[in-house]
Motif scaffolding. Structure first.
Motif, PDB file in Angstrom:
ATOM      1  N   GLY A   1      59.442 -26.611 -66.951  1.00 54.18           N
ATOM      2  CA  GLY A   1      58.815 -25.467 -67.610  1.00 54.18           C
ATOM      3  C   GLY A   1      57.309 -25.428 -67.391  1.00 54.18           C
ATOM      4  O   GLY A   1      56.704 -24.359 -67.310  1.00 54.18           O
ATOM      5  N   GLY A   2      56.713 -26.615 -67.287  1.00 54.33           N
ATOM      6  CA  GLY A   2      55.278 -26.700 -67.044  1.00 54.33           C
ATOM      7  C   GLY A   2      54.921 -26.174 -65.662  1.00 54.33           C
ATOM      8  O   GLY A   2      53.866 -25.572 -65.471  1.00 54.33           O
ATOM      9  N   VAL A   3      55.811 -26.390 -64.697  1.00 53.72           N
ATOM     10  CA  VAL A   3      55.598 -25.897 -63.334  1.00 53.72           C
ATOM     11  C   VAL A   3      55.660 -24.368 -63.338  1.00 53.72           C
ATOM     12  O   VAL A   3      54.814 -23.697 -62.724  1.00 53.72           O
ATOM     13  CB  VAL A   3      56.655 -26.470 -62.359  1.00 53.72           C
ATOM     14  CG1 VAL A   3      56.609 -25.774 -61.014  1.00 53.72           C
ATOM     15  CG2 VAL A   3      56.460 -27.974 -62.197  1.00 53.72           C
ATOM     16  N   THR A   4      56.645 -23.835 -64.061  1.00 54.24           N
ATOM     17  CA  THR A   4      56.784 -22.381 -64.175  1.00 54.24           C
ATOM     18  C   THR A   4      55.510 -21.788 -64.792  1.00 54.24           C
ATOM     19  O   THR A   4      54.953 -20.816 -64.278  1.00 54.24           O
ATOM     20  CB  THR A   4      58.012 -22.047 -65.052  1.00 54.24           C
ATOM     21  OG1 THR A   4      59.157 -22.626 -64.441  1.00 54.24           O
ATOM     22  CG2 THR A   4      58.202 -20.555 -65.199  1.00 54.24           C
ATOM     23  N   ALA A   5      55.044 -22.397 -65.878  1.00 53.35           N
ATOM     24  CA  ALA A   5      53.827 -21.922 -66.548  1.00 53.35           C
ATOM     25  C   ALA A   5      52.637 -21.984 -65.592  1.00 53.35           C
ATOM     26  O   ALA A   5      51.850 -21.036 -65.487  1.00 53.35           O
ATOM     27  CB  ALA A   5      53.555 -22.754 -67.796  1.00 53.35           C
ATOM     28  N   ALA A   6      52.520 -23.097 -64.877  1.00 52.45           N
ATOM     29  CA  ALA A   6      51.395 -23.289 -63.956  1.00 52.45           C
ATOM     30  C   ALA A   6      51.435 -22.258 -62.824  1.00 52.45           C
ATOM     31  O   ALA A   6      50.405 -21.683 -62.461  1.00 52.45           O
ATOM     32  CB  ALA A   6      51.435 -24.705 -63.385  1.00 52.45           C
ATOM     33  N   PHE A   7      52.624 -22.013 -62.296  1.00 46.09           N
ATOM     34  CA  PHE A   7      52.789 -21.056 -61.203  1.00 46.09           C
ATOM     35  C   PHE A   7      52.358 -19.651 -61.661  1.00 46.09           C
ATOM     36  O   PHE A   7      51.620 -18.943 -60.964  1.00 46.09           O
ATOM     37  CB  PHE A   7      54.252 -21.057 -60.748  1.00 46.09           C
ATOM     38  CG  PHE A   7      54.601 -20.031 -59.711  1.00 46.09           C
ATOM     39  CD1 PHE A   7      53.797 -19.829 -58.591  1.00 46.09           C
ATOM     40  CD2 PHE A   7      55.745 -19.250 -59.848  1.00 46.09           C
ATOM     41  CE1 PHE A   7      54.128 -18.880 -57.630  1.00 46.09           C
ATOM     42  CE2 PHE A   7      56.087 -18.299 -58.894  1.00 46.09           C
ATOM     43  CZ  PHE A   7      55.270 -18.110 -57.786  1.00 46.09           C
ATOM     44  N   LEU A   8      52.788 -19.255 -62.857  1.00 47.72           N
ATOM     45  CA  LEU A   8      52.420 -17.932 -63.371  1.00 47.72           C
ATOM     46  C   LEU A   8      50.913 -17.861 -63.644  1.00 47.72           C
ATOM     47  O   LEU A   8      50.264 -16.850 -63.357  1.00 47.72           O
ATOM     48  CB  LEU A   8      53.224 -17.599 -64.636  1.00 47.72           C
ATOM     49  CG  LEU A   8      54.749 -17.498 -64.468  1.00 47.72           C
ATOM     50  CD1 LEU A   8      55.414 -17.113 -65.780  1.00 47.72           C
ATOM     51  CD2 LEU A   8      55.125 -16.494 -63.383  1.00 47.72           C
ATOM     52  N   GLU A   9      50.353 -18.957 -64.166  1.00 47.80           N
ATOM     53  CA  GLU A   9      48.910 -18.969 -64.472  1.00 47.80           C
ATOM     54  C   GLU A   9      48.087 -18.901 -63.183  1.00 47.80           C
ATOM     55  O   GLU A   9      47.098 -18.172 -63.115  1.00 47.80           O
ATOM     56  CB  GLU A   9      48.559 -20.213 -65.289  1.00 47.80           C
ATOM     57  CG  GLU A   9      47.153 -20.140 -65.871  1.00 47.80           C
ATOM     58  CD  GLU A   9      46.796 -21.330 -66.755  1.00 47.80           C
ATOM     59  OE1 GLU A   9      47.685 -21.881 -67.419  1.00 47.80           O
ATOM     60  OE2 GLU A   9      45.604 -21.705 -66.781  1.00 47.80           O
ATOM     61  N   VAL A  10      48.499 -19.645 -62.164  1.00 48.53           N
ATOM     62  CA  VAL A  10      47.802 -19.613 -60.869  1.00 48.53           C
ATOM     63  C   VAL A  10      47.862 -18.198 -60.285  1.00 48.53           C
ATOM     64  O   VAL A  10      46.855 -17.667 -59.803  1.00 48.53           O
ATOM     65  CB  VAL A  10      48.421 -20.648 -59.888  1.00 48.53           C
ATOM     66  CG1 VAL A  10      48.020 -20.362 -58.452  1.00 48.53           C
ATOM     67  CG2 VAL A  10      48.026 -22.071 -60.280  1.00 48.53           C
ATOM     68  N   THR A  11      49.035 -17.574 -60.351  1.00 48.42           N
ATOM     69  CA  THR A  11      49.186 -16.212 -59.816  1.00 48.42           C
ATOM     70  C   THR A  11      48.267 -15.232 -60.561  1.00 48.42           C
ATOM     71  O   THR A  11      47.633 -14.370 -59.944  1.00 48.42           O
ATOM     72  CB  THR A  11      50.656 -15.750 -59.896  1.00 48.42           C
ATOM     73  OG1 THR A  11      51.458 -16.702 -59.203  1.00 48.42           O
ATOM     74  CG2 THR A  11      50.854 -14.380 -59.264  1.00 48.42           C
ATOM     75  N   ALA A  12      48.171 -15.398 -61.878  1.00 55.75           N
ATOM     76  CA  ALA A  12      47.296 -14.525 -62.673  1.00 55.75           C
ATOM     77  C   ALA A  12      45.834 -14.704 -62.258  1.00 55.75           C
ATOM     78  O   ALA A  12      45.115 -13.723 -62.027  1.00 55.75           O
ATOM     79  CB  ALA A  12      47.472 -14.828 -64.162  1.00 55.75           C
ATOM     80  N   ILE A  13      45.396 -15.956 -62.138  1.00 51.34           N
ATOM     81  CA  ILE A  13      43.990 -16.236 -61.819  1.00 51.34           C
ATOM     82  C   ILE A  13      43.643 -15.756 -60.413  1.00 51.34           C
ATOM     83  O   ILE A  13      42.594 -15.134 -60.204  1.00 51.34           O
ATOM     84  CB  ILE A  13      43.680 -17.751 -61.980  1.00 51.34           C
ATOM     85  CG1 ILE A  13      43.768 -18.138 -63.458  1.00 51.34           C
ATOM     86  CG2 ILE A  13      42.308 -18.099 -61.411  1.00 51.34           C
ATOM     87  CD1 ILE A  13      43.587 -19.610 -63.740  1.00 51.34           C
TER      88      ILE A  13
END
Lengths: 170, 156
Positions: A63-75
């Motif tokens: 789940g942390g990877v999913t969160a990180a992937f979405l956050e990176v895409t947003a930034i």
């Protein structure tokens, strides 16, 4: 009327700027995230790797990877939108652009992830939409999917603090 | 994150600590980030993770990316749910919101403490805080809702 630029020149400039933005961040490299570009639209691609697994029994992405992937895409999408005008007007010179000469990255204020189904052990994609991007704050929504664009496995909303402008303005 | 336990984590602190250790060892991404269990209580878990070059989000400052902190918070949240006294057999994150209060100091270990403060028949609510070694207020705080799967036949 000014003649339009040759397509190779335009592509080269945009791809060089995108590369400078991504390659400078170790964590993006570590997770194996790349970006597909169509005009100004970006799609984040998370290449599957064993180390991204949370639960080996299913198996499922952490789940942390999913969160990180979405956050990176947003930034990255937010930074890219911020760069776009200066890049197209020639104010930013893509030839000499490096991560160091780019504006600072936006900072995450908060990030809220909605897990809809477990992430399968295969590539994942994400696209961000800027709900609002002001001088100081931005609100971004991100959607993540795997096989079917319409079947999201996670989505998120976050708020970001925009970097101070290079001329010293806040 | 979605995780399952073959049976509950048990009531004694030894069985809980043992189950928690095995749980984290089995998760590839937790191993990749070198996560470590610091403390396990009833519905509470403290996990830590060292600073690493690969986790840096801004090379100009060496500050770790928020995404890596999310992974630690999510794992500690899942662990806090699994060690709840009503011994669930599985849990999965439904929703996790993280507030980033300040940048974590580069080269410092990050420690997250999660508490599963309320459970219903099928939902667990979790709060978590993450600190660096300076400990001057949290680096980030999180609130999450997790699924709570009870053993068949266990009373609600």
């Amino acid at each position: 009327m000014k003649r339009p630029e040759p397509i190779q020149v335009v592509k080269q400039r945009r791809d060089a700027a995108l590369r400078a933005l991504i390659e400078g961040v170790p964590y993006i490299q570590y997770l194996g995230i790349e970006f597909d570009r169509r005009g100004d639209e970006l799609t984040g691609v998370l290449h599957f790797d064993e180390k991204l697994i949370g639960n080996p029994a299913l198996p499922a992405l952490h789940g942390g990877v999913t969160a990180a992937f979405l956050e990176v895409t947003a930034i990255v999408t937010l930074s890219w939108a911020m760069l776009w005008d200066d890049l197209e007007s020639g104010q930013l010179d893509a030839e000499t652009l490096t991560f160091e000469t780019l504006p600072r990255l936006p900072k995450t204020i908060d990030f809220s992830v909605d897990y809809l189904r477990s992430g399968l052990p295969r590539d994942a994609y994400a696209r961000a939409r800027l709900n609002r991007s002001g001088r100081r704050y931005a609100s971004v929504h991100v959607e993540g999917w795997q096989d079917n664009r319409a079947r999201l496995f996670a989505q998120a909303t976050g708020h970001f603090l925009m970097p101070a402008l290079t001329d010293g303005g806040a | 994150m979605r995780c399952a336990a073959r049976q509950g984590w048990g009531m004694t602190s030894e069985t809980r600590a043992h189950a928690a250790h095995q749980f984290i060892e089995a998760l590839p991404h937790c191993r990749a980030l070198s996560m470590r269990i610091e403390d396990i209580g009833e519905g509470a878990a403290t996990l830590s993770m060292p600073w690493a070059e690969a986790l840096v989000g801004d090379p100009r400052t060496g500050v770790i990316h928020g995404g890596a902190v999310s992974a630690l918070m999510d794992t500690s949240g899942g662990a806090a749910v699994l060690c709840h006294p009503s011994e669930p057999v599985a849990t999965a994150t439904m929703d996790l919101r993280i507030d980033y209060m300040r940048a974590a100091k580069p080269h410092q270990r990050i420690t997250a403490r999660a508490v599963c403060h309320h459970v219903t028949r099928s939902v667990a609510f979790v709060r978590a805080e993450a600190f660096d070694e300076d400990g001057e207020g949290p680096v980030a705080v999180a609130n999450g809702a997790f699924t709570f799967e009870r053993r068949k036949g266990a009373g609600a």
